[in-house]
Write a protein that holds these residues in place. Structure first.
Motif, PDB file in Angstrom:
ATOM      1  N   SER A   1       0.830  -1.207   0.000  1.00  8.00           N
ATOM      2  CA  SER A   1       0.000   0.000   0.000  1.00  8.00           C
ATOM      3  C   SER A   1       0.864   1.258   0.000  1.00  8.00           C
ATOM      4  O   SER A   1       0.582   2.216  -0.718  1.00  8.00           O
ATOM      5  CB  SER A   1      -0.939  -0.001   1.208  1.00  8.00           C
ATOM      6  OG  SER A   1      -1.762   1.137   1.192  1.00  8.00           O
ATOM      7  N   LEU A   2       1.914   1.254   0.809  1.00  5.66           N
ATOM      8  CA  LEU A   2       2.825   2.397   0.834  1.00  5.66           C
ATOM      9  C   LEU A   2       3.527   2.564  -0.515  1.00  5.66           C
ATOM     10  O   LEU A   2       3.675   3.676  -1.019  1.00  5.66           O
ATOM     11  CB  LEU A   2       3.844   2.241   1.952  1.00  5.66           C
ATOM     12  CG  LEU A   2       3.283   2.424   3.357  1.00  5.66           C
ATOM     13  CD1 LEU A   2       4.218   1.825   4.393  1.00  5.66           C
ATOM     14  CD2 LEU A   2       3.012   3.886   3.634  1.00  5.66           C
ATOM     15  N   THR A   3       3.938   1.460  -1.108  1.00  4.47           N
ATOM     16  CA  THR A   3       4.626   1.505  -2.398  1.00  4.47           C
ATOM     17  C   THR A   3       3.686   1.949  -3.511  1.00  4.47           C
ATOM     18  O   THR A   3       4.112   2.600  -4.466  1.00  4.47           O
ATOM     19  CB  THR A   3       5.230   0.121  -2.712  1.00  4.47           C
ATOM     20  OG1 THR A   3       6.143  -0.210  -1.660  1.00  4.47           O
ATOM     21  CG2 THR A   3       5.961   0.116  -4.029  1.00  4.47           C
ATOM     22  N   HIS A   4       2.410   1.650  -3.404  1.00  3.81           N
ATOM     23  CA  HIS A   4       1.430   2.109  -4.387  1.00  3.81           C
ATOM     24  C   HIS A   4       1.354   3.635  -4.409  1.00  3.81           C
ATOM     25  O   HIS A   4       1.149   4.247  -5.440  1.00  3.81           O
ATOM     26  CB  HIS A   4       0.064   1.490  -4.090  1.00  3.81           C
ATOM     27  CG  HIS A   4      -0.999   1.841  -5.075  1.00  3.81           C
ATOM     28  ND1 HIS A   4      -0.918   1.494  -6.402  1.00  3.81           N
ATOM     29  CD2 HIS A   4      -2.153   2.519  -4.922  1.00  3.81           C
ATOM     30  CE1 HIS A   4      -1.995   1.954  -7.033  1.00  3.81           C
ATOM     31  NE2 HIS A   4      -2.762   2.577  -6.142  1.00  3.81           N
ATOM     32  N   ALA A   5       1.530   4.261  -3.252  1.00  3.89           N
ATOM     33  CA  ALA A   5       1.639   5.724  -3.107  1.00  3.89           C
ATOM     34  C   ALA A   5       0.466   6.485  -3.698  1.00  3.89           C
ATOM     35  O   ALA A   5       0.637   7.519  -4.343  1.00  3.89           O
ATOM     36  CB  ALA A   5       2.962   6.217  -3.710  1.00  3.89           C
ATOM     37  N   ASP A   6      -0.738   6.012  -3.428  1.00  2.00           N
ATOM     38  CA  ASP A   6      -1.910   6.756  -3.875  1.00  2.00           C
ATOM     39  C   ASP A   6      -1.967   8.067  -3.102  1.00  2.00           C
ATOM     40  O   ASP A   6      -1.855   8.080  -1.878  1.00  2.00           O
ATOM     41  CB  ASP A   6      -3.181   5.948  -3.626  1.00  2.00           C
ATOM     42  CG  ASP A   6      -4.389   6.551  -4.295  1.00  2.00           C
ATOM     43  OD1 ASP A   6      -4.737   7.709  -3.954  1.00  2.00           O
ATOM     44  OD2 ASP A   6      -4.980   5.891  -5.156  1.00  2.00           O
ATOM     45  N   PRO A   7      -2.143   9.205  -3.798  1.00  2.73           N
ATOM     46  CA  PRO A   7      -2.132  10.510  -3.118  1.00  2.73           C
ATOM     47  C   PRO A   7      -3.258  10.695  -2.101  1.00  2.73           C
ATOM     48  O   PRO A   7      -3.166  11.560  -1.236  1.00  2.73           O
ATOM     49  CB  PRO A   7      -2.290  11.519  -4.248  1.00  2.73           C
ATOM     50  CG  PRO A   7      -2.224  10.784  -5.516  1.00  2.73           C
ATOM     51  CD  PRO A   7      -2.280   9.324  -5.234  1.00  2.73           C
ATOM     52  N   ALA A   8      -4.305   9.885  -2.190  1.00  2.00           N
ATOM     53  CA  ALA A   8      -5.435  10.019  -1.271  1.00  2.00           C
ATOM     54  C   ALA A   8      -5.431   8.950  -0.176  1.00  2.00           C
ATOM     55  O   ALA A   8      -6.330   8.933   0.650  1.00  2.00           O
ATOM     56  CB  ALA A   8      -6.749   9.954  -2.043  1.00  2.00           C
ATOM     57  N   ALA A   9      -4.433   8.092  -0.161  1.00  2.00           N
ATOM     58  CA  ALA A   9      -4.384   7.013   0.823  1.00  2.00           C
ATOM     59  C   ALA A   9      -3.844   7.511   2.164  1.00  2.00           C
ATOM     60  O   ALA A   9      -2.994   8.395   2.218  1.00  2.00           O
ATOM     61  CB  ALA A   9      -3.522   5.866   0.297  1.00  2.00           C
ATOM     62  N   GLU A  10      -4.325   6.892   3.227  1.00  2.00           N
ATOM     63  CA  GLU A  10      -3.927   7.306   4.566  1.00  2.00           C
ATOM     64  C   GLU A  10      -2.507   6.861   4.932  1.00  2.00           C
ATOM     65  O   GLU A  10      -1.789   7.592   5.607  1.00  2.00           O
ATOM     66  CB  GLU A  10      -4.904   6.743   5.619  1.00  2.00           C
ATOM     67  CG  GLU A  10      -6.291   7.315   5.557  1.00  2.00           C
ATOM     68  CD  GLU A  10      -7.244   6.534   4.659  1.00  2.00           C
ATOM     69  OE1 GLU A  10      -6.785   5.622   3.919  1.00  2.00           O
ATOM     70  OE2 GLU A  10      -8.444   6.828   4.690  1.00  2.00           O
ATOM     71  N   LEU A  11      -2.100   5.669   4.524  1.00  2.00           N
ATOM     72  CA  LEU A  11      -0.797   5.159   4.960  1.00  2.00           C
ATOM     73  C   LEU A  11       0.384   6.013   4.499  1.00  2.00           C
ATOM     74  O   LEU A  11       1.270   6.300   5.311  1.00  2.00           O
ATOM     75  CB  LEU A  11      -0.621   3.701   4.533  1.00  2.00           C
ATOM     76  CG  LEU A  11      -1.378   2.676   5.373  1.00  2.00           C
ATOM     77  CD1 LEU A  11      -1.200   1.272   4.802  1.00  2.00           C
ATOM     78  CD2 LEU A  11      -0.942   2.712   6.816  1.00  2.00           C
ATOM     79  N   PRO A  12       0.463   6.446   3.245  1.00  2.00           N
ATOM     80  CA  PRO A  12       1.569   7.340   2.882  1.00  2.00           C
ATOM     81  C   PRO A  12       1.564   8.636   3.699  1.00  2.00           C
ATOM     82  O   PRO A  12       2.618   9.125   4.118  1.00  2.00           O
ATOM     83  CB  PRO A  12       1.350   7.610   1.397  1.00  2.00           C
ATOM     84  CG  PRO A  12       0.612   6.413   0.910  1.00  2.00           C
ATOM     85  CD  PRO A  12      -0.293   6.035   2.057  1.00  2.00           C
ATOM     86  N   MET A  13       0.376   9.181   3.944  1.00  2.00           N
ATOM     87  CA  MET A  13       0.277  10.399   4.749  1.00  2.00           C
ATOM     88  C   MET A  13       0.799  10.150   6.166  1.00  2.00           C
ATOM     89  O   MET A  13       1.560  10.950   6.706  1.00  2.00           O
ATOM     90  CB  MET A  13      -1.172  10.883   4.811  1.00  2.00           C
ATOM     91  CG  MET A  13      -1.346  12.132   5.656  1.00  2.00           C
ATOM     92  SD  MET A  13      -3.065  12.544   5.969  1.00  2.00           S
ATOM     93  CE  MET A  13      -3.506  11.283   7.142  1.00  2.00           C
ATOM     94  N   MET A  14       0.420   9.023   6.762  1.00  2.00           N
ATOM     95  CA  MET A  14       0.871   8.716   8.111  1.00  2.00           C
ATOM     96  C   MET A  14       2.375   8.446   8.151  1.00  2.00           C
ATOM     97  O   MET A  14       3.045   8.802   9.114  1.00  2.00           O
ATOM     98  CB  MET A  14       0.092   7.520   8.675  1.00  2.00           C
ATOM     99  CG  MET A  14      -1.402   7.789   8.833  1.00  2.00           C
ATOM    100  SD  MET A  14      -1.802   9.291   9.757  1.00  2.00           S
ATOM    101  CE  MET A  14      -1.275   8.827  11.378  1.00  2.00           C
ATOM    102  N   ALA A  15       2.908   7.835   7.100  1.00  2.00           N
ATOM    103  CA  ALA A  15       4.356   7.611   7.034  1.00  2.00           C
ATOM    104  C   ALA A  15       5.101   8.943   7.019  1.00  2.00           C
ATOM    105  O   ALA A  15       6.126   9.095   7.691  1.00  2.00           O
ATOM    106  CB  ALA A  15       4.705   6.779   5.804  1.00  2.00           C
ATOM    107  N   LEU A  16       4.585   9.915   6.275  1.00  2.00           N
ATOM    108  CA  LEU A  16       5.193  11.253   6.271  1.00  2.00           C
ATOM    109  C   LEU A  16       5.051  11.924   7.630  1.00  2.00           C
ATOM    110  O   LEU A  16       6.001  12.511   8.144  1.00  2.00           O
ATOM    111  CB  LEU A  16       4.534  12.137   5.212  1.00  2.00           C
ATOM    112  CG  LEU A  16       5.004  11.981   3.789  1.00  2.00           C
ATOM    113  CD1 LEU A  16       4.130  12.810   2.859  1.00  2.00           C
ATOM    114  CD2 LEU A  16       6.444  12.380   3.639  1.00  2.00           C
ATOM    115  N   LEU A  17       3.864  11.864   8.186  1.00  2.00           N
ATOM    116  CA  LEU A  17       3.595  12.500   9.468  1.00  2.00           C
ATOM    117  C   LEU A  17       4.524  11.979  10.555  1.00  2.00           C
ATOM    118  O   LEU A  17       5.048  12.753  11.355  1.00  2.00           O
ATOM    119  CB  LEU A  17       2.138  12.265   9.878  1.00  2.00           C
ATOM    120  CG  LEU A  17       1.716  12.823  11.235  1.00  2.00           C
ATOM    121  CD1 LEU A  17       1.684  14.341  11.201  1.00  2.00           C
ATOM    122  CD2 LEU A  17       0.360  12.272  11.637  1.00  2.00           C
TER     123      LEU A  17
END
Length: 178
Positions: free
Chosen positions: A7-23
């Motif tokens: 999911s993180l590798t998919h890097a959808d701009p609207a997904a929660e996991l990439p946002m949380m990884a940045l946060l």
């Protein structure tokens, strides 16, 4: 089936996991036949559905640093239906020491080509208590840091508006929890 790494590798701009990884300043362990390397979330997400992986690499680990006990958090999102990707989402952490914000983090999804940190908005809060006037300025700065596109789900203006509203709600929750 899916995985957290997938999911993180998919890097959808609207997904929660990439946002949380940045946060949360996640660090990715990446392996290939050439060996192992690590990449911070800030450097991992390159754009919409684009990450810093070579064709022969695989994410094998995601590490999230532990936050101190005086950390408050808030998360808010709006989606068309439960379970859909967010039209806009905001995650916040605040470290509060002696009634003042020692560290603030704001991450936003669904309102730019990738999840982003609102660094200018974060900087406004350092050393201050979360008062209404400051909250308004931070919400305005969060709106200003995104460049949403209009699509069939929401207009650019609506997404930008959501970022401000969701930032205010998430900050309020984080302040109370801290």
């Amino acid at each position: 089936r899916g995985t957290i790494g997938g999911s993180l590798t998919h890097a959808d701009p609207a997904a929660e996991l990439p946002m949380m990884a940045l946060l949360l300043d996640a660090v990715f362990g990446i392996e290939s036949p050439k060996g192992r390397r690590t990449v911070t979330a800030r450097d991992f997400f390159l754009g919409a559905l684009s990450v810093a992986l070579e064709p022969d690499e695989l994410v094998t680990e995601v590490m999230f640093p532990k936050k101190p006990p005086n950390t408050g958090w808030g998360f808010e999102e709006v989606s068309r239906r439960h379970g859909d990707f967010a039209l806009a989402a905001v995650g916040v952490t605040l470290i509060v020491v002696g009634g003042a914000i020692a560290e603030a983090r704001i991450a936003i999804a669904g309102a730019d080509e990738r999840a982003v940190r609102a660094t200018e908005a974060e900087a406004l809060m350092k050393g201050q208590a979360l008062e209404p006037k400051l909250l308004d300025a931070v919400c305005d700065a969060a709106r200003a840091c995104v460049n949403p596109e209009t699509d069939l789900h929401a207009s650019s203006g609506y997404r930008r508006h959501l970022v401000g509203v969701l930032t205010g709600k998430a900050l309020g929750a984080a302040w109370k929890r801290a």
